[in-house]
Design a protein around this motif. Structure first.
Motif, PDB file in Angstrom:
ATOM      1  N   SER A   1       0.862  -1.170   0.000  1.00  0.00           N
ATOM      2  CA  SER A   1       0.000   0.000   0.000  1.00  0.00           C
ATOM      3  C   SER A   1       0.897   1.218   0.000  1.00  0.00           C
ATOM      4  CB  SER A   1      -0.885  -0.006   1.251  1.00  0.00           C
ATOM      5  OG  SER A   1      -1.555   1.212   1.361  1.00  0.00           O
ATOM      6  N   THR A   2       0.299   2.379  -0.194  1.00  0.00           N
ATOM      7  CA  THR A   2       1.074   3.582   0.043  1.00  0.00           C
ATOM      8  C   THR A   2       0.938   3.946   1.509  1.00  0.00           C
ATOM      9  OG1 THR A   2      -0.778   5.023  -0.398  1.00  0.00           O
ATOM     10  CG2 THR A   2       0.607   4.442  -2.272  1.00  0.00           C
TER      11      THR A   2
ATOM     12  N   GLU B   1       0.314   6.821   2.659  1.00  0.00           N
ATOM     13  CA  GLU B   1      -0.840   7.698   2.749  1.00  0.00           C
ATOM     14  C   GLU B   1      -2.124   6.900   2.919  1.00  0.00           C
ATOM     15  OE1 GLU B   1      -0.966  11.568   0.334  1.00  0.00           O
ATOM     16  OE2 GLU B   1      -2.088  10.107  -0.820  1.00  0.00           O
ATOM     17  N   GLN B   2      -2.271   5.910   2.038  1.00  0.00           N
ATOM     18  CA  GLN B   2      -3.476   5.082   2.103  1.00  0.00           C
ATOM     19  C   GLN B   2      -3.559   4.339   3.416  1.00  0.00           C
ATOM     20  OE1 GLN B   2      -4.321   2.263  -0.943  1.00  0.00           O
ATOM     21  NE2 GLN B   2      -4.305   3.825  -2.551  1.00  0.00           N
TER      22      GLN B   2
ATOM     23  N   ASN C   1      -4.511   6.756   6.204  1.00  0.00           N
ATOM     24  CA  ASN C   1      -5.904   7.179   6.097  1.00  0.00           C
ATOM     25  C   ASN C   1      -6.854   6.044   6.436  1.00  0.00           C
ATOM     26  OD1 ASN C   1      -5.107   9.690   5.402  1.00  0.00           O
ATOM     27  ND2 ASN C   1      -5.456   9.450   3.216  1.00  0.00           N
ATOM     28  N   TRP C   2      -6.474   4.847   5.999  1.00  0.00           N
ATOM     29  CA  TRP C   2      -7.326   3.690   6.300  1.00  0.00           C
ATOM     30  C   TRP C   2      -7.417   3.470   7.813  1.00  0.00           C
ATOM     31  CZ3 TRP C   2      -5.661  -1.010   8.513  1.00  0.00           C
ATOM     32  CH2 TRP C   2      -6.635  -2.008   8.544  1.00  0.00           C
TER      33      TRP C   2
ATOM     34  N   ARG D   1     -10.281   9.932   4.164  1.00  0.00           N
ATOM     35  CA  ARG D   1      -9.698   9.157   3.079  1.00  0.00           C
ATOM     36  C   ARG D   1      -9.033  10.085   2.056  1.00  0.00           C
ATOM     37  NH1 ARG D   1     -14.291   6.139   1.097  1.00  0.00           N
ATOM     38  NH2 ARG D   1     -14.511   5.466   3.245  1.00  0.00           N
TER      39      ARG D   1
ATOM     40  N   ILE E   1      -7.712   8.737  -4.900  1.00  0.00           N
ATOM     41  CA  ILE E   1      -6.620   8.025  -4.258  1.00  0.00           C
ATOM     42  C   ILE E   1      -7.086   6.761  -3.567  1.00  0.00           C
ATOM     43  CG2 ILE E   1      -5.101   9.978  -3.848  1.00  0.00           C
ATOM     44  CD1 ILE E   1      -6.544   9.580  -0.882  1.00  0.00           C
ATOM     45  N   SER E   2      -8.371   6.614  -3.399  1.00  0.00           N
ATOM     46  CA  SER E   2      -8.829   5.555  -2.522  1.00  0.00           C
ATOM     47  C   SER E   2      -9.149   4.294  -3.300  1.00  0.00           C
ATOM     48  CB  SER E   2     -10.055   6.029  -1.759  1.00  0.00           C
ATOM     49  OG  SER E   2     -10.709   4.922  -1.224  1.00  0.00           O
ATOM     50  N   HIS E   3      -8.222   3.390  -3.352  1.00  0.00           N
ATOM     51  CA  HIS E   3      -8.516   2.055  -3.842  1.00  0.00           C
ATOM     52  C   HIS E   3      -8.594   1.166  -2.624  1.00  0.00           C
ATOM     53  CE1 HIS E   3      -7.352   3.806  -7.568  1.00  0.00           C
ATOM     54  NE2 HIS E   3      -6.182   4.121  -7.065  1.00  0.00           N
TER      55      HIS E   3
ATOM     56  N   LEU F   1      -7.604  -1.820  -0.429  1.00  0.00           N
ATOM     57  CA  LEU F   1      -6.268  -2.380  -0.310  1.00  0.00           C
ATOM     58  C   LEU F   1      -6.203  -3.720  -1.039  1.00  0.00           C
ATOM     59  CD1 LEU F   1      -5.623  -1.543   3.398  1.00  0.00           C
ATOM     60  CD2 LEU F   1      -4.609  -0.469   1.411  1.00  0.00           C
TER      61      LEU F   1
END
Lengths: 186, 177
Positions: free
Chosen positions: A15-16, A18-19, A22-23, A154, A180-182, A184
């Motif tokens: 993952s990044t 950032e993600q 945020n998650w 997010r 940006i939100s895929h 995971l």
């Protein structure tokens, strides 16, 4: 097959940062125990088993602003209470979010004209992220508000120059998924 | 005792000039008492064997005033303030309402509150009721042990349930309208 696939062991997640951050944040929005009037009853119903706020990771009501991420201003804010609301908001650690729940906190509600003691909207006291109208709002409406808060989280960016794009809810009540939100990928 | 018997008892005890009037036809029959006599009347009503009014149900202030000039003709009251005491006796199971009529401002000076003796020494609960009446209607209960605002903030200006009260435009930097 792209160049990166198949290069890692089993049970490794990519993952990044950032993600991932945020998650983690959006999945543990801890609200503050903070009921001011009748909307608080509806907020309690939202937290109880039928509507079960815990499904969104937001059911851990904290009794201290120091441990809370989200202030649900549930009920009429009087002038006498306004300074206390402000202080509680300032005691919360960043990042912090505010939901204005119900007609009174959105804009004075039924006290707008003849209420000498009511603040005409809690946004005159603290910055509000999400407004949930209703008198009082149904638990579903509050859940929707919390999901909008999760959308905002997010959309947060880590980079200094990156612009945060506030997600605009779809007219059907479904939020547009931020770019940006895929989910995971495992 | 019926309301009429209570009225007769009070007139006999305090004289016609201190018992200013009465309405026995009302749903809650009431007796009007002059402001300087209310503390004595209250103590008598509580302690006398025949009345035994040991319970003060409610104490409230009422503002009779019509600030709108167009509606004043139909209003039908001289501007004044009333303090209303609802009394019940648990032992004798009878009720009476006592009223005190005051001017809206003491000596006609706008801003100086009308005065009435406190009954908080007679019924303990009158302490908070009188603080509320002071806070919202603006009545000065002389002799009250702690006459400070009970609902509004300590630094609030004015008495909000007065009919001619003007809403604050701002309170501590928060817009009021």
């Amino acid at each position: 097959m792209t160049w990166i696939e198949g290069r890692f062991e089993e049970n490794v997640v990519l993952s990044t940062l950032e993600q991932a951050m945020n998650w983690a944040k959006e999945s543990s929005v801890w609200p503050m125990t903070f009921g001011l009037a009748c909307c608080a009853i509806e907020m309690m119903a939202t937290g109880a088993s039928r509507y079960d706020l815990d499904r969104f990771g937001a059911g851990a009501f904290r009794a201290s602003p120091r441990q809370a991420d989200l202030m649900i201003v549930a009920g009429t804010v009087t002038f006498k209470m306004a300074s206390r609301v402000r202080r509680l908001y300032e005691q919360m650690p960043d990042p912090k979010y505010v939901i204005a729940m119900g007609a009174c906190t959105v804009g004075g509600g039924p006290y707008f004209k003849h209420g000498y003691h009511v603040v005409k909207g809690v946004d005159l006291v603290v910055p509000v992220d999400v407004y949930v109208p209703g008198c009082p709002p149904r638990p579903e409406a509050l859940l929707e508000g919390i999901m909008r808060i999760q959308d905002k989280i997010r959309a947060r960016k880590l980079g200094r120059s990156a612009r945060e794009v506030t997600p605009v809810p779809h007219h059907q009540g479904m939020a547009a998924v931020p770019a940006i939100s895929h989910t995971l990928e495992v | 005792m019926t309301a009429e018997e209570i009225l007769n008892l009070l007139v006999e005890q305090f004289g016609k000039e201190r018992i200013a009037g009465a309405n026995l036809e009302a749903i809650d029959p009431w007796v009007e008492v002059s402001p300087d006599a209310i503390a004595d009347v209250a103590r008598f009503l509580k302690t006398d064997e025949r009345t035994q009014f040991d319970h003060l149900n409610n104490l409230c202030g009422v503002d009779y005033c019509e600030p709108d000039e167009k509606k004043q003709k139909k209003f039908g009251h001289e501007p004044h303030i009333e303090v209303v005491y609802h009394l019940t006796s648990y032992n004798l199971k009878h009720k009476i309402t006592v009223k005190v009529v005051l001017a809206r401002w003491k000596d006609g000076q706008v801003g100086s509150l009308p005065e009435v003796p406190t009954v908080s020494g007679v019924w303990k609960i009158a302490d908070w009721h009188e603080r509320e009446a002071f806070d919202l209607v603006g009545i000065n209960f002389v002799g009250h042990p702690n006459l400070v605002r009970i609902l509004c903030a300590e630094d609030w200006v004015g008495h909000p349930l007065r009919k001619d009260y003007e809403f604050p435009l701002e309170y501590h930097g928060i817009r009021g309208k």
